[in-house]
Scaffold this active site. Structure first.
Site, short mmCIF file in Angstrom:
data_model
loop_
_atom_site.label_atom_id
_atom_site.label_comp_id
_atom_site.label_asym_id
_atom_site.label_seq_id
_atom_site.Cartn_x
_atom_site.Cartn_y
_atom_site.Cartn_z
N CYS A 1 -11.54 94.42 23.44
CA CYS A 1 -11.23 95.85 23.36
C CYS A 1 -11.21 96.47 24.75
CB CYS A 1 -12.27 96.56 22.48
SG CYS A 1 -12.06 98.35 22.40
N ASP B 1 -4.75 93.12 18.45
CA ASP B 1 -6.01 93.03 19.17
C ASP B 1 -5.97 91.97 20.25
OD1 ASP B 1 -8.57 93.87 19.72
OD2 ASP B 1 -9.52 92.63 18.19
#
Length: 299
Positions: free
Chosen positions: A238, A14
């Site tokens: 994201c 991430d």
């Protein structure tokens, strides 16, 4: 509140997926090794997604094979579908993560599937993982607020959580993907989920977009949560969620927990070394909110 806190380091996945440019496989390997050397035993090492969509994650299979099986270590990878699951399994990964967004639009933007289709994929991967003897973590993304649809109904999140755990997910991770939650919301939702399910199966993933990431970790701890995703230096975001800034920084979470008497097993000096390593790799300084103080005062 002096229980051991489990840190799942998500920087190698991430944290890197939203960065400009890509690290080499050697750099990604060194990143994971440094995290393990700092005492963290749970690491999201990459994802098996299309390299066209997320070029930063290209070659994750090679990385997984190079890392190999580590006794006492959980190396996980995100998989978007059954093909991703099979690629991960064939590379030796034993813990996979599937993502279900809590809104229709986010599922469409993230993986181009409807909510019903996304749940079908998640159930299939969970079932396959159970049959293969692998762990499957289910992530509920945008669990508090969606960048496209706004605030999410907590009752709906609880319903989705129940469905995923009933399907056999080893663990359920409630994710504040764009960092929109506040501590009162977190405490209300996580307290309810801890009453409805085994708290040992629950975890949280917070972003620090509105400077509330660490406060939200504390609120979840008060609710009974003992496992948290975090990213060294606050790396992250994201690519499919506008406004999703960095994850809550691992060094900030470790500092708070240790000062509160909740052991993490993490060597702070070594962890700060990981922040320096990643800063050099990316060519720009990284660091959580306490990094300046920690770098001058941590033993």
């Amino acid at each position: 509140m002096n229980d051991r806190i489990i840190i799942n380091e998500v920087g190698p996945r991430d944290g890197l997926q939203s960065q400009e440019g890509s690290l080499t496989l050697d750099q990604r390997f060194a990143f994971v090794e440094a995290v393990l050397d700092a005492g963290i035993r749970h690491v999201e090492m990459g994802s098996f997604v299309s390299p066209k969509a997320v070029p930063q994650m290209a070659g994750t299979g090679d990385l997984a094979r190079r890392l190999g099986h580590r006794e006492g270590v959980e190396l996980s990878a995100l998989v978007p579908n059954m093909k991703g699951y099979e690629l991960a399994r064939d590379a030796g990964v034993e813990t996979m993560a599937v993502v279900v967004s809590a809104t229709e639009t986010m599922n469409q933007k993230n993986i181009n599937l409807s909510m019903d289709q996304t749940m079908e994929v998640a159930r299939a991967v969970i079932d396959r993982g159970d049959g293969d003897g692998n762990r499957v973590q289910a992530y509920l993304a945008v669990a508090f607020e969606c960048p496209f649809e706004g605030p999410v109904d907590p009752g709906y999140v609880r319903s989705l959580a129940a469905q995923l755990l009933e399907a056999g997910a080893t663990e359920l991770v409630i994710a504040d993907t764009i960092g929109a939650a506040n501590p009162a919301q977190v405490k209300a939702l996580m307290s309810a989920l801890c009453q409805e399910h085994d708290s040992a199966q629950l975890a949280c993933h917070f972003h620090d977009t509105r400077a509330l990431g660490l406060a939200n970790v504390f609120a979840a701890m008060e609710s009974g949560i003992r496992r948290f995703d975090a990213s060294v230096g606050g790396l992250g975001g994201c690519p499919f969620a506008p406004g999703a800034k960095g994850n809550v920084a691992t060094e900030d979470v470790v500092m708070m927990c240790e000062q509160m008497g909740c052991p993490t097993g993490v060597d702070m000096s070594a962890l700060l070394g990981v922040v320096d390593l990643v800063s050099d790799m990316l060519g720009r300084p990284q660091g959580g909110r306490a990094h300046y103080w920690l770098s001058r005062n941590a033993a």
